[in-house]
Design an enzyme around this catalytic site. Structure first.
Site, mmCIF file in Angstrom:
data_model
loop_
_atom_site.group_PDB
_atom_site.id
_atom_site.type_symbol
_atom_site.label_atom_id
_atom_site.label_comp_id
_atom_site.label_asym_id
_atom_site.label_seq_id
_atom_site.Cartn_x
_atom_site.Cartn_y
_atom_site.Cartn_z
ATOM 1 N N GLY A 134 43.687 42.757 36.632
ATOM 2 C CA GLY A 134 43.544 41.940 35.318
ATOM 3 C C GLY A 134 44.687 40.946 35.155
ATOM 4 C CB CYS A 135 48.427 41.124 35.522
ATOM 5 S SG CYS A 135 48.463 42.441 34.318
ATOM 6 C CB THR A 136 45.933 38.709 39.771
ATOM 7 O OG1 THR A 136 46.992 39.542 40.345
ATOM 8 C CG2 THR A 136 45.690 37.680 40.759
#
Length: 154
Positions: free
Chosen positions: A45-47
């Site tokens: 998700g952060c990527t």
């Protein structure tokens, strides 16, 4: 911690980025700034969130919006993340999560039935006067940029 609303003064910060340089809210006085909080570098998700901001560089530049990501990761981990995905904005280290708390982006989370404290994925557009123009808690990674661009038009 209480969540921020539109019109609130953005909490000040002075944190180390992935290069080891100090970055503060004051550095962006007179400019629009997208500040987003993410749980951990180099996770799916952060990527997606970071890459969507990287890929929207032209649109955010047209809207005169700078961007900063903040997580509890150490600067060295953020540097690896930046290099791996060729990110074109600063990632700030909030290891003691004091800034996340000030923005209301730290709190109770639940994963697989287990409760714990952590980063609540959030995004904020800070206007030229240092006030919150957009605040979204539990933001979807792909909504971070569109929400900021919409708020910048107002």
């Amino acid at each position: 911690m209480a969540q921020l609303d539109i019109g609130d003064k953005a909490p000040a910060f002075n944190l180390e980025d992935q290069q080891g340089d100090k970055v503060s809210l004051q550095d962006f006085k007179g400019k629009k700034l997208l500040v987003y909080f993410y749980p951990r570098a180099d996770t799916p998700g952060c990527t997606r969130q970071a890459c969507s901001i990287r890929d929207a560089k032209e649109a955010t530049a047209v809207a005169d919006i700078a961007a900063l990501g903040i997580s509890p990761d150490k600067p060295a981990k953020q540097k690896k993340f930046t290099d791996k995905y060729d990110l074109n904005f600063a990632l700030l280290s909030d290891e003691d999560h004091q800034v996340a708390q000030a923005y209301g982006a730290w709190g109770k989370k639940k994963n697989y039935g287990k409760e714990y404290e952590g980063i609540i994925r959030s995004s904020f557009l800070v206007d030229e006067e240092g006030k919150i123009a957009q605040a979204t808690y539990k933001v979807k990674p792909e909504d971070t940029v569109p929400l900021a661009l919409e708020a910048a038009k107002k």
